[in-house]
Design a protein around this motif. Structure first.
Motif, short mmCIF file in Angstrom:
data_model
loop_
_atom_site.label_atom_id
_atom_site.label_comp_id
_atom_site.label_asym_id
_atom_site.label_seq_id
_atom_site.Cartn_x
_atom_site.Cartn_y
_atom_site.Cartn_z
N TRP A 20 -14.43 16.36 65.79
CA TRP A 20 -15.09 16.10 66.96
C TRP A 20 -15.85 17.54 67.42
N VAL A 21 -16.97 17.74 67.45
CA VAL A 21 -17.65 18.73 67.98
C VAL A 21 -18.92 18.56 69.01
N THR A 22 -18.81 19.82 69.95
CA THR A 22 -19.76 19.88 70.76
C THR A 22 -21.21 20.08 70.08
N HIS A 26 -19.52 25.06 69.63
CA HIS A 26 -18.66 26.04 70.23
C HIS A 26 -17.17 25.44 70.35
N ILE A 27 -16.92 24.20 70.80
CA ILE A 27 -15.84 23.59 70.61
C ILE A 27 -15.66 22.60 69.56
N ARG A 28 -14.50 22.75 68.71
CA ARG A 28 -14.37 21.77 67.63
C ARG A 28 -12.71 21.27 67.70
N GLN A 29 -12.64 19.96 68.14
CA GLN A 29 -11.47 19.45 68.28
C GLN A 29 -11.29 18.36 67.13
N GLU A 30 -10.06 18.75 66.49
CA GLU A 30 -9.55 17.97 65.23
C GLU A 30 -8.46 17.00 65.56
N LEU A 31 -8.77 15.74 65.56
CA LEU A 31 -7.71 14.66 65.83
C LEU A 31 -7.23 14.06 64.24
#
Length: 95
Positions: A20-22, A26-31
C-alpha cells in the motif's frame, strides 16, 4: 491466533495483504500474509515494523516498539490514521 492475517483471510474480512502506498510514493506499507507489516518512509527502509490484525474492514496495528494505530479500508482505499494509501498496482502516479 485469532485476528491475525493468517486466521482471518476469509469472506468476512478485507483482503489487505500486499503493498500500500501514498499517491506520492513517499510512504510504502507492506502488509504481509503472516500478520506482520513493514513500512518504509522515503529512503528509510523498515522505518516502522510490527503486527497487524484485521476485523472486517478495520485494522489494528502494534509497532514493534509498542506504539498502536488503526486503519480502515473504504472503497479499496486504506485510511491509516492521517494517511491515505492505495494498493501499489492501483495507485495513481504523480504527474
Amino acid at each position: 491466533m485469532t485476528g491475525d492475517a493468517r486466521s482471518d483471510r476469509d469472506a468476512e474480512n478485507a483482503d489487505v495483504v500486499g503493498m500500500w502506498v501514498t499517491v506520492d510514493g513517499h510512504i510504502r506499507q507492506e502488509l504481509l500474509p503472516d500478520g506482520r507489516y513493514d513500512e518504509a518512509r522515503g529512503d528509510r527502509r523498515s522505518a516502522y515494523t510490527g503486527r497487524y490484525t484485521v476485523s472486517g474492514s478495520h485494522l489494528d496495528y502494534v509497532d514493534d516498539t509498542g506504539f498502536t494505530a488503526t486503519g480502515d479500508i473504504r472503497d479499496g482505499v486504506l485510511y491509516h490514521e492521517h494517511l491515505v494509501l492505495h494498493r501499489e498496482d492501483r495507485a495513481e502516479k504523480p504527474s
